[in-house]
Design an enzyme around this catalytic site. Structure first.
Site, short mmCIF file in Angstrom:
data_model
loop_
_atom_site.label_atom_id
_atom_site.label_comp_id
_atom_site.label_asym_id
_atom_site.label_seq_id
_atom_site.Cartn_x
_atom_site.Cartn_y
_atom_site.Cartn_z
N LEU A 48 -8.18 25.11 4.32
CA LEU A 48 -7.53 26.05 3.42
C LEU A 48 -8.19 27.43 3.48
CD1 LEU A 48 -5.15 25.31 1.56
CD2 LEU A 48 -6.77 25.20 -0.34
N GLY A 86 -8.85 20.84 5.32
CA GLY A 86 -7.44 20.87 5.70
C GLY A 86 -7.21 20.67 7.19
N ASN A 101 -14.47 17.76 3.52
CA ASN A 101 -15.63 18.18 2.70
C ASN A 101 -15.23 18.97 1.47
OD1 ASN A 101 -14.88 20.56 3.84
ND2 ASN A 101 -16.96 21.25 4.29
N GLU A 102 -14.09 18.61 0.87
CA GLU A 102 -13.63 19.36 -0.30
C GLU A 102 -14.68 19.43 -1.41
OE1 GLU A 102 -11.39 19.06 2.15
OE2 GLU A 102 -9.82 19.70 0.76
#
Lengths: 294, 294, 294
Positions: free
Chosen positions: B101, B146, B168-169
């Site tokens: 993102l 993403g 790895n959000e």
């Protein structure tokens, strides 16, 4: 080995305890009356061990038509009532466990026949998948499509070498039904591989099936496979059989619930696919090519 | 290799057969009109093979903003209508497949922009995950967050060595959305490892990703990877494509259903997290640290 | 190592962020008031690391009765409120982690006691399985039935050699409850093996448990195991703890939802099984045989 069934006191109340947990099935007619004598199966029960052996015997390929599937299903139901402990499913053929659905009965068939065939398949799956019996597939020949369904619906799979096994519905233009998909995922270690297998109609050799986790053991002869089947059944202590049966049912309950909810839709997909002119045309050519091979 | 698309008679009715089974989506606005010409992607189709290659091309990191994601999504939808067979997703960069993102668009953004970004992500995932096309991610660079989503939403992953991949959000303070979680579990052999990966923001090297089952194959060059991609697509017989597509959709149906039911809630979690002053403060520092690295 | 808890600013809002996502539980009475001082557990917290160690201490076998389980559950809830980071669950015994449910309290017990026992088990599982804390089971002794439940409900399992672990409910005539089944499947790499394990009451050695994926690591001493536990907890960056906690909760949400929907039914199965004369008779003999072993 005596033919017909003993009462084993330790687990005699198995069916009455387990039944109330069974998911209520909507009534679907089976294509055959339940009073016919067995025609395509042989059932023998070892009084000493409580182990039944159901042998598929519809030459040449154990192709599953409505009559044959109804027979297998009723045998399982009878064994449950008779409080048998374990069931070994095998074939009288030296070459084929089962080649799957009898496609001849799908060709130029009327709707009622198509519906009878698919409902018989659904009912057979449901009965085998949910039975409190300890189930072993002794795969002594090729197990393709519906043949593989019989194997993955069982609790344990022992296969003889140099045969083929897999779910190849897409090869004849059929989508894999969702209940068979769930059953396959229940067995395979990886969803990723399961998806590839089912979408690409992958067929495994006995050896690669063992490596992939699709079968549990290989055996070099039917004799050895029967011994291993008995060993699997004996891994369950006799005094745990009731608790075991409820545990098995709960383990499989969600898949059965999904099937019940989706049953009519699943039938509709099959019927609309089978009635397409292009599908019938393909089937005609396919059946002709099978005849040509003989 | 010609640019634009052939009609392949064998699977020309793929989309019309498959569409009725698609889960009806509530309408969520995408941030861009569908008439804009492609700006961040290149699409080429091999007329001979029916294989499309969609190349991500938003330097330097293929960061996913609403415009870019809308473009990828529309390309997939167009290819479905044109009855293309397979889709290879890759990057024009030698270094980065996609860094995920575009966090710049999350910083000091108004609610409408945040909503547009997240809906574009949801829509892109939904389209890629559910497409009847045979999908391969050719991961020729780092695939983070993403970027990894694009990879695990595809059916097959081929990765070049010495890159990084992972979800790895949590490292940027975001919870992993439940649909990405389900998609990740659909690929990884073990739920136990999947949970640890997602909660700890584990990043794999190409080599460890192969070992863990997160990618399916390594290739030493993009050329080799393209050959392997075509080989995967060719593992599906052309005459099975319709049945294959329905089987794929049914395999993924439950995850798609869960997404639809949870879509608004998923958006709400993202919006409330992003609007926290502490989150915005963190983002400011994080973006500054990225600039400093250049 | 100081006793009682520090406030760790980086994750001080952990519980308030996470709580709203928690599934609303119907109120089930616990058998003991929450004001009693701990009797069967020791809790120590390292102020420097934010890691709590909860030591089970109900000799000789850490058998789980309602009082003991209520104590463990309240300790976890207290640690959440105090914003502790990680929790290591271990035993004061050199021989037994926990032998599971205290069957003495199932023998000739009235309905209220049976209900109190089972609800305490359900509540303990629910609290441990869903806690935002990073949880490690340091299995320094046999972990049987309910003892194995504690292990598989944690996020990571480190076991000392030469012990036994497994879910053997069917051996005492109990079906495996569905929430424990789901928890076991969440850990084991293969549903096929999980089903066999749970239906056959398979007990693993430490070494075979590692190989099967039931435990994550072995350690040669409790000291080494404590270090490995801390290393697992440190695999989560401190600034990700909120996002980590939500991600963990979402990962486990479906299992928790299924439990809530099935909670009363699960209790009913237990109560009806336990009240059967044959079950009570079996329990009497079983408890006598345990006494005889001493």
């Amino acid at each position: 080995m005596a033919t017909r069934i003993i009462h084993l006191p330790k687990y005699s109340r198995l069916s009455c305890l387990v039944k109330p947990l069974t998911i209520s099935a909507r009534t679907f007619a089976t294509a055959t009356a339940s009073t016919n004598p067995p025609q395509f199966t042989t059932l023998s029960v070892d009084d000493r061990t409580g182990i039944a052996t159901l042998t598929l015997n519809r030459p040449p390929a154990n192709a599953l038509n409505a009559l044959f599937m109804g027979e297998i299903q009723r045998s399982i139901t009878d064994l449950e009532k008779e409080n048998c402990r374990g069931l070994i499913l095998t074939s009288s053929s030296q070459r084929i466990f089962s080649a799957g659905l009898d496609l001849k009965e799908c060709y130029k068939a009327d709707v009622a026949s198509l519906e009878g065939l698919w409902c018989a398949l659904q009912n057979l799956w449901r009965t085998l998948f949910s039975t409190p019996l300890i189930t072993v597939a002794l795969i002594n020949g090729h197990a393709i499509a519906g043949g593989c369904m019989l194997a993955v619906s069982s609790e344990y799979r022992i296969m003889l070498p140099n045969f083929k096994i897999g779910v190849n519905e897409t090869m004849v233009g059929l989508a894999v039904p969702s209940w068979l998909m769930d059953t396959y995922i229940n067995i395979m270690p990886s969803r990723r591989i399961a998806e590839w297998d089912l979408t690409s109609s992958r067929i495994y050799s006995s050896e690669s099936a063992l490596k992939a986790g699709l079968v549990d053991e290989l055996a070099s002869s039917k004799e050895e496979a029967l011994q291993k089947s008995a060993a699997f059944i004996d891994s369950f202590s006799k005094r745990t059989l009731m608790a075991r049966a409820i545990t098995k049912q709960q383990f499989r309950a969600e898949i059965l619930r999904n099937f019940e909810q989706n049953r009519q839709h699943d039938l509709d997909i099959y019927l609309s696919t089978m009635q397409k002119p292009s599908m019938q045309e393909f089937l005609g050519e396919y059946l002709q090519s099978l005849d040509a091979k003989k």
